[in-house]
Design a protein around this motif. Structure first.
Motif, PDB file in Angstrom:
ATOM      1  N   GLU A   1       0.816  -1.208   0.000  1.00 17.84           N
ATOM      2  CA  GLU A   1       0.000   0.000   0.000  1.00 17.84           C
ATOM      3  C   GLU A   1       0.858   1.270   0.000  1.00 17.84           C
ATOM      4  O   GLU A   1       0.463   2.296  -0.547  1.00 17.84           O
ATOM      5  CB  GLU A   1      -0.935   0.010   1.226  1.00 17.84           C
ATOM      6  CG  GLU A   1      -1.950  -1.113   1.246  1.00 17.84           C
ATOM      7  CD  GLU A   1      -1.417  -2.362   1.946  1.00 17.84           C
ATOM      8  OE1 GLU A   1      -2.214  -3.261   2.221  1.00 17.84           O
ATOM      9  OE2 GLU A   1      -0.188  -2.407   2.206  1.00 17.84           O
ATOM     10  N   TYR A   2       2.025   1.182   0.618  1.00 14.89           N
ATOM     11  CA  TYR A   2       2.887   2.368   0.731  1.00 14.89           C
ATOM     12  C   TYR A   2       3.380   2.879  -0.621  1.00 14.89           C
ATOM     13  O   TYR A   2       3.758   4.042  -0.768  1.00 14.89           O
ATOM     14  CB  TYR A   2       4.076   2.074   1.642  1.00 14.89           C
ATOM     15  CG  TYR A   2       5.144   1.185   1.035  1.00 14.89           C
ATOM     16  CD1 TYR A   2       6.274   1.722   0.442  1.00 14.89           C
ATOM     17  CD2 TYR A   2       5.005  -0.206   1.044  1.00 14.89           C
ATOM     18  CE1 TYR A   2       7.256   0.912  -0.113  1.00 14.89           C
ATOM     19  CE2 TYR A   2       5.971  -1.023   0.495  1.00 14.89           C
ATOM     20  CZ  TYR A   2       7.098  -0.477  -0.076  1.00 14.89           C
ATOM     21  OH  TYR A   2       8.057  -1.278  -0.634  1.00 14.89           O
ATOM     22  N   LEU A   3       3.361   1.984  -1.641  1.00 15.01           N
ATOM     23  CA  LEU A   3       3.812   2.406  -2.973  1.00 15.01           C
ATOM     24  C   LEU A   3       2.757   3.227  -3.709  1.00 15.01           C
ATOM     25  O   LEU A   3       3.080   4.076  -4.541  1.00 15.01           O
ATOM     26  CB  LEU A   3       4.177   1.181  -3.809  1.00 15.01           C
ATOM     27  CG  LEU A   3       5.434   0.416  -3.403  1.00 15.01           C
ATOM     28  CD1 LEU A   3       5.589  -0.845  -4.245  1.00 15.01           C
ATOM     29  CD2 LEU A   3       6.668   1.291  -3.532  1.00 15.01           C
ATOM     30  N   GLY A   4       1.496   2.934  -3.446  1.00 12.89           N
ATOM     31  CA  GLY A   4       0.418   3.630  -4.151  1.00 12.89           C
ATOM     32  C   GLY A   4       0.453   5.125  -3.918  1.00 12.89           C
ATOM     33  O   GLY A   4       0.632   5.587  -2.793  1.00 12.89           O
ATOM     34  N   GLY A   5       0.303   5.880  -4.987  1.00 12.72           N
ATOM     35  CA  GLY A   5       0.340   7.335  -4.898  1.00 12.72           C
ATOM     36  C   GLY A   5       1.742   7.912  -4.965  1.00 12.72           C
ATOM     37  O   GLY A   5       1.914   9.135  -5.006  1.00 12.72           O
ATOM     38  N   GLN A   6       2.759   7.052  -4.961  1.00 12.29           N
ATOM     39  CA  GLN A   6       4.136   7.511  -5.143  1.00 12.29           C
ATOM     40  C   GLN A   6       4.455   7.605  -6.635  1.00 12.29           C
ATOM     41  O   GLN A   6       3.614   7.308  -7.482  1.00 12.29           O
ATOM     42  CB  GLN A   6       5.109   6.533  -4.475  1.00 12.29           C
ATOM     43  CG  GLN A   6       4.857   6.286  -3.006  1.00 12.29           C
ATOM     44  CD  GLN A   6       5.582   7.288  -2.122  1.00 12.29           C
ATOM     45  OE1 GLN A   6       6.074   8.306  -2.597  1.00 12.29           O
ATOM     46  NE2 GLN A   6       5.630   7.000  -0.835  1.00 12.29           N
ATOM     47  N   ASN A   7       5.675   7.989  -6.945  1.00 10.68           N
ATOM     48  CA  ASN A   7       6.146   8.022  -8.328  1.00 10.68           C
ATOM     49  C   ASN A   7       7.355   7.112  -8.474  1.00 10.68           C
ATOM     50  O   ASN A   7       8.083   6.861  -7.501  1.00 10.68           O
ATOM     51  CB  ASN A   7       6.544   9.444  -8.733  1.00 10.68           C
ATOM     52  CG  ASN A   7       5.379  10.402  -8.733  1.00 10.68           C
ATOM     53  OD1 ASN A   7       4.327  10.093  -9.287  1.00 10.68           O
ATOM     54  ND2 ASN A   7       5.549  11.554  -8.096  1.00 10.68           N
ATOM     55  N   LEU A   8       7.593   6.622  -9.709  1.00  7.30           N
ATOM     56  CA  LEU A   8       8.777   5.794  -9.939  1.00  7.30           C
ATOM     57  C   LEU A   8      10.057   6.574  -9.656  1.00  7.30           C
ATOM     58  O   LEU A   8      11.047   6.011  -9.162  1.00  7.30           O
ATOM     59  CB  LEU A   8       8.782   5.269 -11.377  1.00  7.30           C
ATOM     60  CG  LEU A   8       7.729   4.207 -11.727  1.00  7.30           C
ATOM     61  CD1 LEU A   8       7.856   3.812 -13.192  1.00  7.30           C
ATOM     62  CD2 LEU A   8       7.868   2.972 -10.830  1.00  7.30           C
ATOM     63  N   GLY A   9      10.040   7.860  -9.958  1.00  5.16           N
ATOM     64  CA  GLY A   9      11.220   8.675  -9.687  1.00  5.16           C
ATOM     65  C   GLY A   9      11.518   8.776  -8.206  1.00  5.16           C
ATOM     66  O   GLY A   9      12.678   8.739  -7.782  1.00  5.16           O
ATOM     67  N   THR A  10      10.456   8.882  -7.395  1.00  3.59           N
ATOM     68  CA  THR A  10      10.631   8.917  -5.947  1.00  3.59           C
ATOM     69  C   THR A  10      11.218   7.602  -5.453  1.00  3.59           C
ATOM     70  O   THR A  10      12.104   7.578  -4.586  1.00  3.59           O
ATOM     71  CB  THR A  10       9.281   9.175  -5.260  1.00  3.59           C
ATOM     72  OG1 THR A  10       8.717  10.383  -5.775  1.00  3.59           O
ATOM     73  CG2 THR A  10       9.451   9.299  -3.751  1.00  3.59           C
ATOM     74  N   LEU A  11      10.730   6.494  -6.012  1.00  2.73           N
ATOM     75  CA  LEU A  11      11.255   5.184  -5.653  1.00  2.73           C
ATOM     76  C   LEU A  11      12.726   5.058  -6.052  1.00  2.73           C
ATOM     77  O   LEU A  11      13.555   4.569  -5.274  1.00  2.73           O
ATOM     78  CB  LEU A  11      10.422   4.090  -6.332  1.00  2.73           C
ATOM     79  CG  LEU A  11      10.906   2.648  -6.160  1.00  2.73           C
ATOM     80  CD1 LEU A  11      10.991   2.266  -4.682  1.00  2.73           C
ATOM     81  CD2 LEU A  11       9.997   1.689  -6.923  1.00  2.73           C
ATOM     82  N   LEU A  12      13.065   5.516  -7.267  1.00  2.00           N
ATOM     83  CA  LEU A  12      14.452   5.417  -7.724  1.00  2.00           C
ATOM     84  C   LEU A  12      15.370   6.259  -6.843  1.00  2.00           C
ATOM     85  O   LEU A  12      16.485   5.829  -6.501  1.00  2.00           O
ATOM     86  CB  LEU A  12      14.558   5.851  -9.187  1.00  2.00           C
ATOM     87  CG  LEU A  12      15.927   5.663  -9.845  1.00  2.00           C
ATOM     88  CD1 LEU A  12      16.323   4.196  -9.883  1.00  2.00           C
ATOM     89  CD2 LEU A  12      15.929   6.243 -11.264  1.00  2.00           C
TER      90      LEU A  12
END
Length: 430
Positions: free
Chosen positions: A329-340
């Motif tokens: 659930e923590y991934l939802g609403g994030q961006n791939l760039g934020t993850l990278l």
């Protein structure tokens, strides 16, 4: 362009560089800078490479390739420095014109590539300073034969980038092909900011003036102190860490578009500095992919490595959709760039926590200007490191040995190096 040496200091890393050691090395950097500037002013072989942002004529390149403006594909035939720089720009920048590179003589790959592209819509650039490079000429002959078999007039779709004389120059004159000059005094691995690296980019519609402007911005920052020059800071840090045991340098860009840049860097670093028992071994990695493959070794293996991180601080982003999958659930609403970015910061911190040295290089964006900055910075870093190692940065005698051996095996002359092949020791288990 920014260079952060914080995680290379001995307060963080082991091996690491004492802060006062950098101050002492800065005196040698001042001397090295004076030698580099003298070489540039006198247009000496190799040092002339660092003048390219000023001496490269972008209009000349655009004029030479203007007849290929309608090409849907550009195929560069070269090897090593005759291809990797152009490939770095092509793979780093988006274009509607596809770019391919024949820089190996693997017959299955060559045949597969020539079968997969529309040769009638392809501009072919053959790149070889001498005009006699075996791999390049062999691949070009295969390309020419494929064009003729498809009923394509290869003379209408081919241009060459070469020296003042040689087979390619003769071919261009015989068939009235457009020809660009390889710049004097510039080894192939340092030639990306010249006709060698920029012709493909021009056909693809990229702003080659912006590439040169980015490079010039870094050239303007070269000075007698590593604390005023990102290029000299990085070159000094690599040298100092190598002297303290970090003989392997893993280049790890955090941008898929910079994967080929890591290949370009590997040739630049290995061929320039690997002499007299000296020089770091370059390793190619890609963030975040190689966090899941190589990072285990970098963090927990032998303490003989440094990691160079390269990342853009700005990029287009892609949203991660909301999800109800348990634990995600923590991934939802994030961006791939934020993850990278989180992956990058976690990897950098992971190395620091285990006292493994790393250096961070940052550009604003992977665009023409940013790539110009990055490429020039690494070239100047390499030249500076060569001065500190006291090696002949711009020659490659070990490479030439192998070329002579291969040519002798193919009947291209009588070379002692070819005789050594027959002396190979064997211990075969079947």
């Amino acid at each position: 362009m920014r260079v952060d040496l914080g995680n290379a200091l001995d307060t963080v890393a082991s091996p690491g560089i004492p802060r006062d050691a950098l101050d002492r090395l800065d005196e040698r950097v001042a001397d090295a800078h004076e030698r580099i500037e003298t070489g540039r002013e006198n247009h000496e072989h190799g040092y002339e490479s660092l003048n390219l942002p000023q001496t490269t004529d972008a209009d000349e390149i655009r004029t030479a390739v203007e007849s290929f403006a309608d090409a849907e594909t550009v195929l560069t035939v070269g090897i090593g420095g005759s291809a990797l720089g152009a490939a770095t720009l092509a793979h780093g920048l988006e274009s509607d014109v596809d770019a391919y590179f024949l820089d190996n003589v693997d017959p299955e790959h060559v045949s597969s590539l020539l079968d997969s592209i529309s040769l009638s819509d392809t501009a072919v650039n053959v790149v070889s300073r001498s005009g006699t490079t075996a791999e390049t000429l062999a691949n070009f002959l295969a390309v020419r034969d494929a064009m003729e078999s498809d009923g394509v007039d290869w003379t209408e779709q081919t241009f060459v980038t070469t020296g003042e004389e040689g087979n390619l120059r003769n071919l261009a004159e015989r068939h009235d092909l457009p020809a660009l000059d390889v710049p004097d005094g510039v080894p192939g691995r340092f030639s990306v900011l010249s006709t060698v690296g920029l012709a493909c980019a021009a056909i693809q519609g990229h702003d080659i003036d912006a590439v040169l402007s980015g490079a010039q911005a870094e050239a303007n920052r070269l000075s007698g102190s590593l604390f005023d020059s990102p290029a000299y800071a990085y070159g000094t840090a690599c040298y100092a860490l190598d002297e303290r045991g970090a003989g392997i340098n893993a280049m790890m860009p955090y941008a898929e578009s910079l994967e080929t840049f890591a290949e370009w860097y590997a040739q630049l670093w290995a061929e320039s500095l690997g002499k007299d028992g000296l020089g770091q071994t370059p390793v190619r990695a890609l963030g975040a992919t190689d966090q899941h493959s190589q990072l285990q070794l970098y963090r927990a293996g032998p303490r003989d490595k440094m990691v160079t991180f390269v990342r853009p601080t700005e990029r287009e982003d892609c949203a991660i959709p909301e999800t109800d999958l348990p634990g995600l659930e923590y991934l939802g609403g994030q961006n791939l760039g934020t993850l990278l970015d989180a992956e990058f910061e976690a990897t950098e911190a992971s190395l620091a926590e285990s006292s493994q040295p790393s250096v961070r290089l940052e550009i604003d964006r992977v665009d023409e200007y940013g790539l110009g900055e990055l490429l020039y910075c690494l070239e100047a870093s390499c030249v500076l490191a060569g001065e500190l190692y006291n090696v002949e940065t711009f020659i490659q005698p070990a490479v030439e040995w192998g070329k002579r051996a291969a040519r002798g095996l193919l009947g291209g002359g009588d070379f002692d190096e070819a005789d050594s092949v027959a002396d190979k020791s064997t211990l075969v288990i079947e």
